[in-house]
Design a protein around this motif. Structure first.
Motif, PDB file in Angstrom:
ATOM      1  N   ARG A 176      -4.336  -7.373   3.696  1.00  0.00           N
ATOM      2  CA  ARG A 176      -5.770  -7.221   3.401  1.00  0.00           C
ATOM      3  C   ARG A 176      -5.990  -6.261   2.229  1.00  0.00           C
ATOM      4  NH1 ARG A 176      -5.730 -10.810   6.553  1.00  0.00           N
ATOM      5  NH2 ARG A 176      -7.130 -11.193   8.328  1.00  0.00           N
ATOM      6  N   ARG A 185     -12.704  -4.168  10.634  1.00  0.00           N
ATOM      7  CA  ARG A 185     -12.355  -4.651  11.978  1.00  0.00           C
ATOM      8  C   ARG A 185     -10.936  -4.236  12.363  1.00  0.00           C
ATOM      9  NH1 ARG A 185     -15.433  -9.143  10.110  1.00  0.00           N
ATOM     10  NH2 ARG A 185     -13.546 -10.192   9.348  1.00  0.00           N
ATOM     11  N   ARG A 206     -15.129  -5.988   5.145  1.00  0.00           N
ATOM     12  CA  ARG A 206     -15.488  -6.086   6.570  1.00  0.00           C
ATOM     13  C   ARG A 206     -14.258  -6.369   7.419  1.00  0.00           C
ATOM     14  NH1 ARG A 206     -20.097  -8.672   4.277  1.00  0.00           N
ATOM     15  NH2 ARG A 206     -19.121 -10.724   4.485  1.00  0.00           N
ATOM     16  N   SER A 207     -13.343  -7.188   6.900  1.00  0.00           N
ATOM     17  CA  SER A 207     -12.113  -7.472   7.643  1.00  0.00           C
ATOM     18  C   SER A 207     -11.285  -6.202   7.820  1.00  0.00           C
ATOM     19  CB  SER A 207     -11.303  -8.539   6.908  1.00  0.00           C
ATOM     20  OG  SER A 207     -10.068  -8.768   7.539  1.00  0.00           O
TER      21      SER A 207
END
Length: 611
Positions: free
Chosen positions: A177, A231, A227-228
């Motif tokens: 990510r 999380r 946003r990932s």
């Protein structure tokens, strides 16, 4: 990342050793803390306050020693981190130069140099502090537990090790990510730069909504990745709870069992101290540091490594002055000098011009700023004979500067073919381009003027100075050997220096892309007449319509077609040209430094260049 730490230890072993030694001193309070609490509690409960206070004094002395260790500790850290940053900067610059010299400008280099290198440097420093803090604090706490109550390790080690294993498994996903985020930053930087360079022509063609949508798509992708990452951050919190609070709960639950086997209240309190003030903070720092800055470091280093230059001999330590940054279709560089002999050429040497061929040929040329963007120029055919003097006019944003960039070879057509003297454009021996923003560099005026003609003598420079009207600056600087400060020059003076430099160039084609926009009408007329009298071909992207009166031919761009001809011919046959001439006739005459206060357009006695 592990290889980076290994390289650091191999290249700077002295600094690493000093960091380890002072970290061990700084971890002394962690080892003493639990023992001091245990002995103090037992001492007070047994009615031995003096012994209890003595242990608290030992704890105080250990704390002072740990605090004093931080100053040399940070000095050792700086001795590791600053050379690391310098190595990264050198690698990014070498990589960007290597790619630019192959004709593939590295537009993402700015993001790597200004952002990713600083991320790497700060993250590396933080990660070193996290690593040494975790290792020495955990070692101090576990060693304290082992010497205080070995049975406590049965309740502390399993949840701690499980949390570390789970965190290691999560790191791979976090790294993927983080890499996507950094690559997105580069895409966003490149897209924003492209939009900024072509916004004028894009607006002129009604492409604002398309540009907004394309840039917005990249921004939305970045937001989704962010946003990932958030999380995944929640999973880090769960791992931290397991490894940080799990041992504490197990020690509390096992306290009765431990007391039954001879452990006193002080021992239990000491064990809790080691967990609460040693292991838990160390684990928290590790998870937050490695999961945040550590990931950014690992991905930034990977990206910088990918952008590095291929194995090759090192660049020379000093480079000659080079023109301004990467060219764009709408703002080409001020000059395109021949490559320095110390560097490989930017392209294979181009053959000499083909005798008898026109100076410029455009055959079915189309250009747009993307596969889905509206064409700025479409199916344009143009022939500029050798020795011609062509002025290009049209509304602002219609594609005049784009045409100049295509002729100069700083932009590549989407379709069609561009030839300069029968060869592909771009060879600085065949053409010289001067844009609105002139390029000058710190140094003597002589060096600036001779940049494209190193063999020019003082007499040739004097003729160029006189031709473009640069005598006042020469006098102010005390002669051609006077030193120039680019920041102290006005925009008009900088343009005159660049124009004199181009005048001296042996290139047979000169393209002036609004290169006199900071000059008054009289100075502009002097410059254009000088270049018209110079041997070779002149293409002028007109800033004032008076440039059309001085040209032999005029090319009118209106966004859908192109019409060329003489001044009188276009007045009779081109409504757009009549509008442009009428607009300029209605403007107030004169300008800054105009001795006559007369707009050349308003005069009827100006001869058209007879060539």
């Amino acid at each position: 990342m592990y290889r980076t730490f290994a390289d650091t230890a191999r290249q700077r072993p002295g600094a690493v050793l000093r960091l380890a030694l002072w970290s061990a001193v700084g971890a002394a309070p962690t080892f003493v803390f639990g023992h001091a609490v245990a002995r103090a509690v037992d001492g007070f409960l047994a009615g031995r306050p003096a012994a209890a206070c003595g242990w608290l004094g030992v704890l105080l002395l250990a704390g002072v020693a740990g605090a004093l260790a931080f100053r040399p500790l940070y000095a050792a850290l700086a001795a590791i981190v600053e050379p690391f940053r310098d190595d990264l900067v050198e690698r990014v610059v070498r990589g960007a130069l290597a790619r630019s010299l192959t004709g593939r400008p590295d537009t993402g280099a700015v993001a790597r140099l200004t952002h990713q290198v600083e991320i790497a440097r700060d993250s590396y420093a933080g990660l070193l502090m996290v690593a040494r803090g975790f290792l020495f604090s955990t070692a101090g706490a576990l060693l304290g537990l082992l010497t205080l109550a070995p049975a406590m390790l049965l309740f502390v080690l399993p949840p701690l090790l499980l949390a570390l294993v789970l965190f290691a498994a999560l790191l791979a996903l976090l790294a993927a990510r983080q890499r996507a985020l950094l690559l997105g930053e580069e895409r966003l930087a490149e897209r924003t730069a492209a939009v900024a360079e072509g916004v004028r022509d894009a607006v002129a063609c009604g492409g604002e909504e398309r540009l907004r949508a394309e840039v917005g798509e990249v921004v939305d992708e970045q937001a989704a990745l962010a946003r990932s990452m958030a999380r995944l951050g929640a999973l880090r919190a769960l791992i931290l709870a397991l490894g940080g609070w799990g041992p504490l709960l197990l020690v509390l639950a096992a306290a009765p069992w431990l007391v039954e086997r001879g452990a006193g209240p002080g021992t239990v309190a000491g064990a809790l101290t080691y967990v609460m003030h040693g292991l838990r903070p160390a684990l928290n720092t590790l998870v937050q540091g490695v999961g945040g800055g550590g990931l950014r470091l690992a991905v930034a280093l990977e990206r910088i490594a990918e952008s590095g230059p291929p194995p090759a001999p090192a660049l020379p330590p000093a480079l000659p002055p080079t023109p301004s940054p990467t060219p764009s279709p709408t703002q080409p560089p001020a000059l395109s000098p021949a490559p320095s002999p110390a560097l490989p050429p930017t392209r294979p040497p181009t053959a000499d011009p083909i005798p008898g061929r026109p100076a410029v040929e455009l055959c079915g040329v189309t250009f747009s700023y993307g596969p889905r963007a509206r064409a700025v120029l479409k199916d344009l055919d143009l022939v500029v004979p050798e020795g011609d003097h062509l002025a290009v006019v049209g509304p602002s944003g219609i594609g005049k500067s784009t045409l100049a960039a295509l002729v100069a070879g700083t932009a590549v057509p989407s379709a069609g073919r561009v030839l300069v003297h029968g060869r592909p454009p771009g060879d600085p021996r065949h053409r010289v381009l001067i844009p609105q923003q002139a390029y000058v560099f710190g140094g003597s005026l002589h060096d600036n003027l001779g940049y494209l003609a190193p063999g020019a003598d003082s007499a040739a420079m004097a003729r160029a100075v006189d031709a473009v009207g640069l005598a006042a600056l020469v006098k102010r600087l005390g002669g051609l050997g006077g030193m120039m400060d680019p920041g102290a020059l006005s925009a008009g003076e900088a343009q005159l220096v660049a124009l004199a430099r181009a005048f001296l160039s042996p290139a047979p084609l000169v393209v002036l892309d609004e290169a006199t926009c900071h000059l008054d009408p009289a100075a502009e007329a002097r410059v254009e007449r000088a270049f018209a009298a110079r041997p070779g071909t002149l293409v002028v992207i007109a800033h004032r319509i008076s440039s059309a009166l001085r040209a032999r031919r005029v090319l009118v761009l209106d966004g859908s077609a192109a019409v060329s001809g003489g001044h009188e011919e276009l007045l009779a046959g081109s409504p757009l040209y009549r509008d442009l001439v009428g607009h300029w006739r209605s403007e107030p005459a004169g300008g800054l430094g105009d001795p006559d206060g007369v707009d050349p357009v308003a005069r009827t006695d100006l001869p058209v260049d007879p060539r």
